[in-house]
Design an enzyme around this catalytic site. Structure first.
Site, PDB file in Angstrom:
ATOM      1  N   ASP A 120      45.373  31.135  40.706  1.00  0.00           N
ATOM      2  CA  ASP A 120      45.139  31.070  42.154  1.00  0.00           C
ATOM      3  C   ASP A 120      43.637  30.864  42.414  1.00  0.00           C
ATOM      4  O   ASP A 120      42.964  31.713  42.999  1.00  0.00           O
ATOM      5  CB  ASP A 120      45.638  32.346  42.857  1.00  0.00           C
ATOM      6  CG  ASP A 120      44.937  33.608  42.356  1.00  0.00           C
ATOM      7  OD1 ASP A 120      44.902  34.604  43.115  1.00  0.00           O
ATOM      8  OD2 ASP A 120      44.392  33.614  41.226  1.00  0.00           O
ATOM      9  N   ASP A 177      39.247  32.177  38.254  1.00  0.00           N
ATOM     10  CA  ASP A 177      40.296  31.295  37.719  1.00  0.00           C
ATOM     11  C   ASP A 177      39.681  29.963  37.300  1.00  0.00           C
ATOM     12  O   ASP A 177      40.001  29.409  36.245  1.00  0.00           O
ATOM     13  CB  ASP A 177      41.361  30.998  38.778  1.00  0.00           C
ATOM     14  CG  ASP A 177      41.990  32.217  39.407  1.00  0.00           C
ATOM     15  OD1 ASP A 177      41.334  32.863  40.233  1.00  0.00           O
ATOM     16  OD2 ASP A 177      43.137  32.515  39.060  1.00  0.00           O
ATOM     17  N   ASN A 207      44.597  34.399  45.887  1.00  0.00           N
ATOM     18  CA  ASN A 207      43.238  34.502  46.454  1.00  0.00           C
ATOM     19  C   ASN A 207      43.141  33.806  47.807  1.00  0.00           C
ATOM     20  O   ASN A 207      42.394  34.219  48.679  1.00  0.00           O
ATOM     21  CB  ASN A 207      42.217  33.872  45.500  1.00  0.00           C
ATOM     22  CG  ASN A 207      41.883  34.761  44.344  1.00  0.00           C
ATOM     23  OD1 ASN A 207      41.744  35.965  44.506  1.00  0.00           O
ATOM     24  ND2 ASN A 207      41.793  34.194  43.155  1.00  0.00           N
ATOM     25  N   THR A 264      46.736  34.084  35.697  1.00  0.00           N
ATOM     26  CA  THR A 264      45.516  34.738  36.194  1.00  0.00           C
ATOM     27  C   THR A 264      45.592  34.961  37.705  1.00  0.00           C
ATOM     28  O   THR A 264      44.576  35.116  38.380  1.00  0.00           O
ATOM     29  CB  THR A 264      44.265  33.890  35.877  1.00  0.00           C
ATOM     30  OG1 THR A 264      44.358  32.632  36.571  1.00  0.00           O
ATOM     31  CG2 THR A 264      44.120  33.654  34.384  1.00  0.00           C
ATOM     32  N   PHE A 266      44.843  43.615  42.304  1.00  0.00           N
ATOM     33  CA  PHE A 266      45.332  42.597  43.235  1.00  0.00           C
ATOM     34  C   PHE A 266      46.511  41.778  42.687  1.00  0.00           C
ATOM     35  O   PHE A 266      47.545  41.640  43.342  1.00  0.00           O
ATOM     36  CB  PHE A 266      44.179  41.660  43.630  1.00  0.00           C
ATOM     37  CG  PHE A 266      44.599  40.540  44.523  1.00  0.00           C
ATOM     38  CD1 PHE A 266      44.882  39.287  44.005  1.00  0.00           C
ATOM     39  CD2 PHE A 266      44.735  40.740  45.889  1.00  0.00           C
ATOM     40  CE1 PHE A 266      45.285  38.244  44.818  1.00  0.00           C
ATOM     41  CE2 PHE A 266      45.132  39.693  46.724  1.00  0.00           C
ATOM     42  CZ  PHE A 266      45.415  38.448  46.181  1.00  0.00           C
ATOM     43  N   ASN A 267      46.368  41.177  41.490  1.00  0.00           N
ATOM     44  CA  ASN A 267      47.391  40.257  40.978  1.00  0.00           C
ATOM     45  C   ASN A 267      48.748  40.944  40.850  1.00  0.00           C
ATOM     46  O   ASN A 267      49.788  40.355  41.159  1.00  0.00           O
ATOM     47  CB  ASN A 267      46.990  39.688  39.620  1.00  0.00           C
ATOM     48  CG  ASN A 267      45.894  38.650  39.725  1.00  0.00           C
ATOM     49  OD1 ASN A 267      45.653  38.091  40.815  1.00  0.00           O
ATOM     50  ND2 ASN A 267      45.196  38.414  38.630  1.00  0.00           N
ATOM     51  N   HIS A 319      36.765  38.207  35.929  1.00  0.00           N
ATOM     52  CA  HIS A 319      38.078  38.715  35.536  1.00  0.00           C
ATOM     53  C   HIS A 319      38.891  37.734  34.679  1.00  0.00           C
ATOM     54  O   HIS A 319      39.193  38.002  33.524  1.00  0.00           O
ATOM     55  CB  HIS A 319      38.910  39.028  36.784  1.00  0.00           C
ATOM     56  CG  HIS A 319      38.296  40.006  37.733  1.00  0.00           C
ATOM     57  ND1 HIS A 319      38.115  41.350  37.459  1.00  0.00           N
ATOM     58  CD2 HIS A 319      37.834  39.834  38.995  1.00  0.00           C
ATOM     59  CE1 HIS A 319      37.581  41.954  38.511  1.00  0.00           C
ATOM     60  NE2 HIS A 319      37.393  41.061  39.455  1.00  0.00           N
ATOM     61  N   ASP A 320      39.258  36.598  35.257  1.00  0.00           N
ATOM     62  CA  ASP A 320      40.263  35.727  34.635  1.00  0.00           C
ATOM     63  C   ASP A 320      39.788  35.080  33.342  1.00  0.00           C
ATOM     64  O   ASP A 320      40.585  34.779  32.456  1.00  0.00           O
ATOM     65  CB  ASP A 320      40.685  34.631  35.629  1.00  0.00           C
ATOM     66  CG  ASP A 320      41.350  35.223  36.858  1.00  0.00           C
ATOM     67  OD1 ASP A 320      41.291  34.596  37.926  1.00  0.00           O
ATOM     68  OD2 ASP A 320      41.924  36.329  36.746  1.00  0.00           O
TER      69      ASP A 320
HETATM   70  O1  RIB Z   1      41.907  41.520  40.696  1.00  0.00           O
HETATM   71  C1  RIB Z   1      41.282  40.365  40.195  1.00  0.00           C
HETATM   72  C2  RIB Z   1      42.220  39.203  40.228  1.00  0.00           C
HETATM   73  O2  RIB Z   1      42.544  38.903  41.579  1.00  0.00           O
HETATM   74  C3  RIB Z   1      41.598  37.921  39.664  1.00  0.00           C
HETATM   75  O3  RIB Z   1      42.602  37.138  39.089  1.00  0.00           O
HETATM   76  C4  RIB Z   1      41.061  37.231  40.884  1.00  0.00           C
HETATM   77  O4  RIB Z   1      41.005  35.808  40.723  1.00  0.00           O
HETATM   78  C5  RIB Z   1      42.105  37.596  41.901  1.00  0.00           C
HETATM   79  O5  RIB Z   1      43.184  36.687  41.747  1.00  0.00           O
HETATM   80 CA    CA Z   2      42.967  34.859  39.848  1.00  0.00          CA
END
Ligand code: RIB
Ligand code: CA
Length: 312
Positions: A12, A17, A41, A126, A167-168, A241-242
């Site tokens: 996303d 990403d 996102n 991701t 979040f994901n 993160h990703d």
């Molecule tokens: O919590 C972080 C995740 O949420 C990452 O993948 C960021 O791109 C968002 O999608």
């Molecule tokens: Ca992401």
């Protein structure tokens, strides 16, 4: 040479990403079979446009397929505009978009690609797991040709969208439940790990010296991403993160993992979307997940730098 590892990135974009795509697309160890997009996102339309723009800008010639516009069961969570901006990829300026979307739905692309592959495929989600969960439910036989699911998501400590949840996973907890209970090995790059991959200003300055399109894109992405991460979370560097998923695939020694049983809270209470990771093996349940616990930051940033140099 060893067989290239075949991967599909489900994402996303999203700044982190986008960097994951950059790390994967040119590396000789990986064969990027395609990119699928999912609401997260930003809206599905925006994250899909972002994926196409990154691929076009860097001449990454892989199919990009659009997926689910929201979670499988619940209402969509708000876009992470405060982090990624109104476009979902604020910062870089792209030219007119001419790269065309592959007409296949992301779920169908994942199923078709995995079923047709002569070698096992690694899924690299991701973003929210809506496409992956749906693909598993639509065609469970894909599980026979998936060697691992290496995902960014979850946390065995603190969440980032609620105190309990990341979040994901939170964005589509029911889909995450399907994925974590599918029986294939999960490698989880949770916030506990990804918050060790902080892109400090000196890292941005280091990458700004790389005279490639990927180097320029990285800097344009990070200038915005680091600004919003500091504003919202107070981080001195934005957590990439990703990108840790790809770094793990490229060099698993850069990330220490610990096998744990992990299940997703889908009870709808205050811990909805939490990855309940059994760190101390209190339940003695099957350890379905390798949970990332420690990053070798020096190796990680070397991987990033080496990846940016693979482009013109
Ligand atoms: O919590 C972080 C995740 O949420 C990452 O993948 C960021 O791109 C968002 O999608
Ligand atoms: Ca992401």
């Amino acid at each position: 040479m060893n067989q290239k590892r075949r991967i599909i990135i489900d994402c996303d974009p999203g700044h982190d990403d986008a960097v994951a795509i950059i790390l994967a697309a040119r590396n000789p160890k990986l064969e990027l079979l395609g990119i699928t997009t999912v609401n997260g996102n930003q809206t599905l339309e925006k994250v899909t446009r972002n994926a196409l723009n990154v691929c076009q800008y860097l001449d990454i010639d892989v199919p990009v397929c659009k997926g689910l516009a929201g979670p499988i069961v619940r209402a969509a969570v708000p876009a992470e505009e405060r982090i990624h901006g109104d476009t979902g990829l604020n910062g870089p300026v792209f030219g007119p978009l001419t790269k065309e979307l592959d007409p296949r739905h992301a779920v169908d692309f994942i199923i078709e690609t995995v079923m047709d592959s002569s070698e096992p495929v690694t899924l690299v989600p991701t973003g929210p797991l809506s496409n992956i969960g749906m693909a598993i439910r639509k065609e469970p036989r894909i599980l026979n040709n998936i060697d691992e699911i290496v995902l960014m998501g979850g946390a065995y400590q603190h969440g980032n969208v609620t105190p309990a949840a990341e979040f994901n996973i939170y964005a589509d907890a029911e889909a995450a439940h399907v994925v974590f209970s599918c029986g294939r090995p999960i490698v989880m790059m949770g916030l506990d790990l990804t918050r060790q991959a902080l892109c400090y200003p000196e890292i941005v300055d280091r990458m700004a010296k790389i005279d490639t399109k990927a180097g320029k894109l990285f800097v344009d992405l990070m200038r915005f991403f680091c600004m919003t991460q500091k504003k919202v979370f107070g981080w001195e560097g934005g957590p990439l993160h990703d990108s840790t998923t790809i770094a793990y695939l490229l060099d698993p020694t850069c990330i220490e993992v610990k096998a744990m049983h992990t299940e997703i809270d889908i009870t709808g209470g205050p811990s909805q979307g939490r990855t309940n990771c059994d760190f101390f093996n209190l339940t003695d349940k099957v350890k379905n997940t390798k949970v990332a616990v420690k990053l070798d930051a020096e190796k990680f940033w070397d991987i990033v730098e080496d990846s940016l140099k693979l482009y013109d």
